[in-house]
Design a protein around this motif. Structure first.
Motif, PDB file in Angstrom:
ATOM      1  N   GLY A 137       0.804  -1.212   0.000  1.00  0.00           N
ATOM      2  CA  GLY A 137       0.000   0.000   0.000  1.00  0.00           C
ATOM      3  C   GLY A 137       0.835   1.258   0.000  1.00  0.00           C
ATOM      4  N   LEU A 138       2.128   1.137  -0.363  1.00  0.00           N
ATOM      5  CA  LEU A 138       3.021   2.288  -0.355  1.00  0.00           C
ATOM      6  C   LEU A 138       3.201   2.834  -1.761  1.00  0.00           C
ATOM      7  CD1 LEU A 138       6.016   1.582   2.045  1.00  0.00           C
ATOM      8  CD2 LEU A 138       4.443   3.497   2.123  1.00  0.00           C
ATOM      9  N   LYS A 139       3.061   4.123  -1.890  1.00  0.00           N
ATOM     10  CA  LYS A 139       3.413   4.789  -3.136  1.00  0.00           C
ATOM     11  C   LYS A 139       4.526   5.771  -2.835  1.00  0.00           C
ATOM     12  CE  LYS A 139       0.869   6.491  -6.319  1.00  0.00           C
ATOM     13  NZ  LYS A 139      -0.126   7.484  -6.778  1.00  0.00           N
ATOM     14  N   ILE A 140       5.580   5.721  -3.642  1.00  0.00           N
ATOM     15  CA  ILE A 140       6.710   6.594  -3.360  1.00  0.00           C
ATOM     16  C   ILE A 140       6.790   7.732  -4.371  1.00  0.00           C
ATOM     17  CG2 ILE A 140       9.202   6.731  -3.064  1.00  0.00           C
ATOM     18  CD1 ILE A 140       9.123   3.812  -2.113  1.00  0.00           C
ATOM     19  N   SER A 141       7.003   7.378  -5.630  1.00  0.00           N
ATOM     20  CA  SER A 141       7.089   8.425  -6.644  1.00  0.00           C
ATOM     21  C   SER A 141       5.779   9.196  -6.714  1.00  0.00           C
ATOM     22  CB  SER A 141       7.382   7.822  -8.016  1.00  0.00           C
ATOM     23  OG  SER A 141       8.745   7.502  -8.095  1.00  0.00           O
ATOM     24  N   TYR A 142       5.888  10.499  -6.956  1.00  0.00           N
ATOM     25  CA  TYR A 142       4.742  11.406  -7.118  1.00  0.00           C
ATOM     26  C   TYR A 142       3.987  11.616  -5.813  1.00  0.00           C
ATOM     27  CZ  TYR A 142       6.114   9.600 -11.604  1.00  0.00           C
ATOM     28  OH  TYR A 142       6.885   9.190 -12.642  1.00  0.00           O
ATOM     29  N   THR A 143       4.654  11.319  -4.681  1.00  0.00           N
ATOM     30  CA  THR A 143       4.038  11.615  -3.377  1.00  0.00           C
ATOM     31  C   THR A 143       5.054  12.403  -2.548  1.00  0.00           C
ATOM     32  OG1 THR A 143       4.925   9.660  -2.292  1.00  0.00           O
ATOM     33  CG2 THR A 143       2.794   9.411  -3.405  1.00  0.00           C
ATOM     34  N   GLN A 144       4.654  12.794  -1.337  1.00  0.00           N
ATOM     35  CA  GLN A 144       5.570  13.480  -0.435  1.00  0.00           C
ATOM     36  C   GLN A 144       6.746  12.575  -0.072  1.00  0.00           C
ATOM     37  OE1 GLN A 144       3.462  15.039   2.938  1.00  0.00           O
ATOM     38  NE2 GLN A 144       2.511  16.660   1.715  1.00  0.00           N
ATOM     39  N   LEU A 145       6.464  11.273   0.010  1.00  0.00           N
ATOM     40  CA  LEU A 145       7.500  10.301   0.330  1.00  0.00           C
ATOM     41  C   LEU A 145       8.600  10.338  -0.730  1.00  0.00           C
ATOM     42  CD1 LEU A 145       8.132   8.178   2.463  1.00  0.00           C
ATOM     43  CD2 LEU A 145       6.987   6.474   1.029  1.00  0.00           C
ATOM     44  N   GLY A 146       8.192  10.512  -1.991  1.00  0.00           N
ATOM     45  CA  GLY A 146       9.147  10.591  -3.091  1.00  0.00           C
ATOM     46  C   GLY A 146      10.071  11.783  -2.933  1.00  0.00           C
ATOM     47  N   ILE A 147       9.480  12.917  -2.549  1.00  0.00           N
ATOM     48  CA  ILE A 147      10.286  14.127  -2.337  1.00  0.00           C
ATOM     49  C   ILE A 147      11.322  13.865  -1.256  1.00  0.00           C
ATOM     50  CG2 ILE A 147      10.203  16.521  -1.536  1.00  0.00           C
ATOM     51  CD1 ILE A 147       7.366  16.655  -2.710  1.00  0.00           C
ATOM     52  N   PHE A 148      10.870  13.209  -0.197  1.00  0.00           N
ATOM     53  CA  PHE A 148      11.743  12.871   0.919  1.00  0.00           C
ATOM     54  C   PHE A 148      12.898  11.972   0.451  1.00  0.00           C
ATOM     55  CE2 PHE A 148      12.566   9.657   4.216  1.00  0.00           C
ATOM     56  CZ  PHE A 148      13.110  10.463   5.200  1.00  0.00           C
ATOM     57  N   VAL A 149      12.571  10.998  -0.405  1.00  0.00           N
ATOM     58  CA  VAL A 149      13.612  10.093  -0.930  1.00  0.00           C
ATOM     59  C   VAL A 149      14.633  10.874  -1.740  1.00  0.00           C
ATOM     60  CG1 VAL A 149      14.054   8.208  -2.549  1.00  0.00           C
ATOM     61  CG2 VAL A 149      12.190   8.017  -0.907  1.00  0.00           C
ATOM     62  N   ALA A 150      14.163  11.777  -2.590  1.00  0.00           N
ATOM     63  CA  ALA A 150      15.076  12.545  -3.433  1.00  0.00           C
ATOM     64  C   ALA A 150      15.983  13.424  -2.583  1.00  0.00           C
ATOM     65  CB  ALA A 150      14.282  13.405  -4.411  1.00  0.00           C
ATOM     66  N   LEU A 151      15.425  14.060  -1.557  1.00  0.00           N
ATOM     67  CA  LEU A 151      16.222  14.939  -0.708  1.00  0.00           C
ATOM     68  C   LEU A 151      17.246  14.143   0.114  1.00  0.00           C
ATOM     69  CD1 LEU A 151      13.549  17.526   0.520  1.00  0.00           C
ATOM     70  CD2 LEU A 151      15.123  17.671  -1.410  1.00  0.00           C
ATOM     71  N   THR A 152      16.861  12.920   0.494  1.00  0.00           N
ATOM     72  CA  THR A 152      17.796  12.056   1.203  1.00  0.00           C
ATOM     73  C   THR A 152      18.971  11.706   0.293  1.00  0.00           C
ATOM     74  OG1 THR A 152      15.913  11.124   2.364  1.00  0.00           O
ATOM     75  CG2 THR A 152      17.979   9.942   2.557  1.00  0.00           C
ATOM     76  N   PHE A 153      18.632  11.386  -0.954  1.00  0.00           N
ATOM     77  CA  PHE A 153      19.645  11.004  -1.938  1.00  0.00           C
ATOM     78  C   PHE A 153      20.702  12.100  -2.095  1.00  0.00           C
ATOM     79  CE2 PHE A 153      21.085  11.309  -6.368  1.00  0.00           C
ATOM     80  CZ  PHE A 153      21.658  10.062  -6.546  1.00  0.00           C
ATOM     81  N   ILE A 154      20.251  13.343  -2.271  1.00  0.00           N
ATOM     82  CA  ILE A 154      21.230  14.397  -2.531  1.00  0.00           C
ATOM     83  C   ILE A 154      21.986  14.838  -1.274  1.00  0.00           C
ATOM     84  CG2 ILE A 154      20.121  15.346  -4.588  1.00  0.00           C
ATOM     85  CD1 ILE A 154      19.222  17.576  -2.391  1.00  0.00           C
ATOM     86  N   GLY A 155      21.472  14.507  -0.104  1.00  0.00           N
ATOM     87  CA  GLY A 155      22.104  14.986   1.135  1.00  0.00           C
ATOM     88  C   GLY A 155      23.156  14.059   1.711  1.00  0.00           C
ATOM     89  N   LEU A 156      23.138  12.782   1.304  1.00  0.00           N
ATOM     90  CA  LEU A 156      24.004  11.778   1.933  1.00  0.00           C
ATOM     91  C   LEU A 156      25.488  12.151   1.977  1.00  0.00           C
ATOM     92  CD1 LEU A 156      24.268   8.882   3.187  1.00  0.00           C
ATOM     93  CD2 LEU A 156      24.731   8.098   0.866  1.00  0.00           C
ATOM     94  N   PRO A 157      26.080  12.585   0.847  1.00  0.00           N
ATOM     95  CA  PRO A 157      27.533  12.821   0.888  1.00  0.00           C
ATOM     96  C   PRO A 157      27.950  13.853   1.936  1.00  0.00           C
ATOM     97  CG  PRO A 157      26.645  13.290  -1.308  1.00  0.00           C
ATOM     98  CD  PRO A 157      25.521  12.823  -0.474  1.00  0.00           C
ATOM     99  N   PHE A 158      27.093  14.789   2.249  1.00  0.00           N
ATOM    100  CA  PHE A 158      27.483  15.847   3.178  1.00  0.00           C
ATOM    101  C   PHE A 158      27.811  15.278   4.559  1.00  0.00           C
ATOM    102  CE2 PHE A 158      25.081  18.072  -0.042  1.00  0.00           C
ATOM    103  CZ  PHE A 158      25.882  19.171  -0.288  1.00  0.00           C
ATOM    104  N   ILE A 159      26.974  14.367   5.042  1.00  0.00           N
ATOM    105  CA  ILE A 159      27.222  13.795   6.358  1.00  0.00           C
ATOM    106  C   ILE A 159      28.462  12.914   6.308  1.00  0.00           C
ATOM    107  CG2 ILE A 159      26.247  12.435   8.233  1.00  0.00           C
ATOM    108  CD1 ILE A 159      24.340  14.559   7.826  1.00  0.00           C
ATOM    109  N   VAL A 160      28.510  12.029   5.295  1.00  0.00           N
ATOM    110  CA  VAL A 160      29.633  11.088   5.220  1.00  0.00           C
ATOM    111  C   VAL A 160      30.954  11.841   5.161  1.00  0.00           C
ATOM    112  CG1 VAL A 160      30.678   9.224   3.895  1.00  0.00           C
ATOM    113  CG2 VAL A 160      28.199   9.378   4.083  1.00  0.00           C
TER     114      VAL A 160
END
Lengths: 283, 358
Positions: A137-160
């Motif tokens: 029952g999960l939808k990722i793309s085209y939802t708020q969850l998708g936005i969250f996934v994209a922002l997580t993706f671009i932020g990872l290198p900064f912490i590492v």
């Protein structure tokens, strides 16, 4: 007494203070302050009433909530997983370590539009991951969850990349000391290693959060961009620009600017406080 | 009742750090592990602490009879102090010392009040009660090492292990701190092992000194024993300056040049050609030849700064250099001049059969 200025505190050990500070201010003005002040000047052409109705509209408020909320959440998630990735890269030797190390930087280098399209496809209803989570029952793309996934993706290198060097410099004797005092691995991590990483973690968090706030390219592809639901503030600004509503666009830009600046300032203050004992003040 | 290691071997790659080492430290004793770098002294200490494990299965580490060979450091209850202190820089002096008590499982953890009381007692012991709220970066090196010691003592360890505890400090603070360590040990009588490469430190502080060489214990004994009766030229050399005279044996005496000298510890039978060892302070200089037991030498250099005066000499027969130490009074009486010819007498001449060369 060749140089009497030394004793009056006029001269410094490192020369060029005025020159470098002057250059810094000029550079910051040209690159950061002047373009940003244009936003304020442009917004000033609005009356208070117009300004308020633009920045406090329900659509705008919903977009702030999404933008700041998703960015904050993504930075938090990266905080946890970034530390784990950095830990693995620093502490263990394994086959393909160099490749994994290089992979971490990929979100830096990839054009954000490419990232957006790729993520949207994979997390979409027919993509590998989208398909797998659909029965739950999960939808990722085209939802708020998708936005969250994209922002997580671009932020990872900064912490590492902020945590990694600090972790590398951590003296193994510190952990041995904790062990000899009876601390188990878990206590050593929580009570010794993590607090020592705290300043680096805050820096990484700030960078990832700031980056996510400004992200536009990848989000437009993975989000359905429906006002009130999946519309981030940068996108709302873009929409207003397309409608030639320059005043409205700059009003929103000013809100983003001020809030971002205040948040970054606050995090910097926390960081200054957290690193207080690194400063030597022999009394 | 003691801390004991038996038959411990440790290799790092092809380098043998420890080679079948056994050592027993009596309860309440203060023992120094002395040796040059690479002799395995720190490795031995780390194995006793549980920070390192011996290679072979027949090795044993015993704490008061209890086998702890395979027990990790966190469960051994050994207090360990590192050369570079390894203090937790994000914690205050107070919290550093309290650390070992706070990480205990709830059942054995003292109450907040007991922790405060115990830490304050330790702060008094290390004379830093005014510094409880400071962070390690705000302390001097000597203060940091004292905090590290208090932190190790807070957990009431069965044994205290110190790895070059004064190695990173300057000469004056070192001397103060090692005297303080000796006093502290006389007060609390905890079984203590400390590693050092400084022979003066070991001889001054320890009840017994173990001298390590290439992963083996060369000699162990009280400071007096090892200084007065070294078993090998290595020990003899390591404990102080030394002069070498080549000579030959005749009728239980050693003949150097044309002069024969009595040998200390005559049980040792050396071959006809031999090397005699003499400490600089066992060399006596005179202007006239008093009896037969002296040989001539020329003074190369004199330096009198410090508590003793040093005179560099050269033998007239084979031109070999050696050094004599004179007390200030002797020096002022003699007033030696560079280039002058004098007569040299040797006391406490020692011979070794070992083929060690300096």
């Amino acid at each position: 007494m060749k140089n009497p200025a030394r004793f009056t505190g006029q001269a410094r050990v490192l020369p060029g203070f005025r020159l470098t500070l002057g250059f810094t201010l000029l550079y910051l003005s040209l690159i950061v302050l002047i373009p940003l002040s244009a936003a304020f000047i442009s917004a000033a052409s609005l009356t208070w009433g117009e300004f308020w109705s633009d920045v406090a509209s329900r659509q705008a408020v919903a977009s702030y909530e999404l933008s700041f909320g998703a960015s904050f959440g993504a930075a938090l998630v990266n905080l946890v997983f970034g530390v784990i990735v950095a830990w693995v890269l620093v502490r263990y030797r394994f086959f393909g370590k160099r490749v994994v190390d290089a992979l971490v930087d990929l979100p830096f280098a990839l054009p954000t539009a490419v990232a957006g399209i790729t993520l949207a496809t994979i997390y979409g209803p027919t993509g590998w991951i989208g398909e797998a989570v659909a029965p739950l029952g999960l939808k990722i793309s085209y939802t708020q969850l998708g936005i969250f996934v994209a922002l997580t993706f671009i932020g990872l290198p900064f912490i590492v990349r902020t945590v990694q060097p600090v972790l590398e410099d951590l003296d193994p004797e510190i952990e041995e000391a904790a062990a000899s005092l009876g601390a188990n691995r878990w206590q050593t991590f929580w009570r010794v290693i993590l607090p020592m990483l705290a300043p680096a973690l805050l820096t990484g968090f700030t960078l990832a959060f700031a980056r996510a706030l400004g992200e536009y390219g990848s989000v437009v592809f993975i989000s359905s961009n429906i006002p009130m639901k999946t519309q981030i503030t940068p996108l709302l600004i873009m929409t207003k620009l397309e409608e030639f509503d320059y005043g409205g666009a700059t009003a929103l830009a000013v809100v983003m600017l001020v809030v971002s600046f205040l948040l970054l300032l606050a995090i910097n203050l926390i960081q200054w406080w957290a690193s207080r004992h690194h400063r030597t003040e022999l009394a | 009742m003691s801390v004991e290691v038996r038959n411990v071997t440790k290799q790092f790659g092809s380098f043998t750090a420890l080679d079948h080492v056994s050592l027993k430290v009596e309860s309440g004793e203060l023992v120094a592990l002395l040796g040059p770098s690479g002799s395995g002294k720190t490795t031995l200490l780390r194995i006793i602490a549980g920070l390192e494990f011996p290679d072979l299965a027949d090795a044993t580490v015993l704490y008061y009879g209890e086998d702890v060979t395979r027990i990790p450091a966190s469960q051994r209850k050994a207090g360990f102090a590192f050369q570079h202190y390894a203090l937790f820089r994000h914690l205050s002096v107070f919290e550093n010392i309290a650390f070992g008590l706070r990480v205990r499982p709830r059942a054995t953890r003292p109450s907040e009040e007991e922790i405060r009381e115990r830490v304050n007692r330790l702060l008094k012991l290390i004379q830093l009660d005014a510094m409880a709220k400071r962070f390690p970066s705000q302390l001097s090196g000597g203060q940091r090492q004292r905090v590290a010691l208090a932190r190790a003592l807070a957990v009431e360890p069965k044994v205290l292990l110190l790895d070059e505890p004064f190695g990173a400090l300057d000469a004056k603070v070192r001397k103060e701190l090692r005297r303080w360590l000796r006093q502290l040990h006389d007060e609390i009588h905890i079984t203590t092992l400390f590693v050092t490469h400084d022979q003066e430190e070991a001889l001054e502080v320890a009840d017994r000194v173990a001298i390590l060489r290439s992963g083996k214990i060369e000699q162990i004994g009280t400071p007096e024993e090892i200084y007065d009766r070294p078993v090998s030229p290595f020990v003899y050399d390591f404990l102080g300056n030394v002069n070498l005279f080549s000579g030959r044996m005749k009728d239980g005496e050693v003949v150097i040049g044309d002069t024969s000298f009595a040998v200390t510890d005559t049980e040792r039978v050396a071959e006809t050609q031999t090397v005699a060892f003499v400490r600089p302070h066992d060399i006596h200089i005179a202007r006239t030849q008093n009896g037969a037991h002296s040989f001539p030498a020329q003074i190369v250099r004199c330096h009198a700064a410090g508590s003793v005066a040093t005179v560099d000499l050269e033998r007239l027969d084979d031109r070999v250099h050696f050094t004599a130490q004179l007390s200030k009074e002797e020096y002022q009486q003699l007033q030696p001049k560079t280039g002058e010819q004098v007569f040299v007498q040797l006391r406490n001449v020692r011979l070794f059969t070992d083929d060690y060369s300096i």
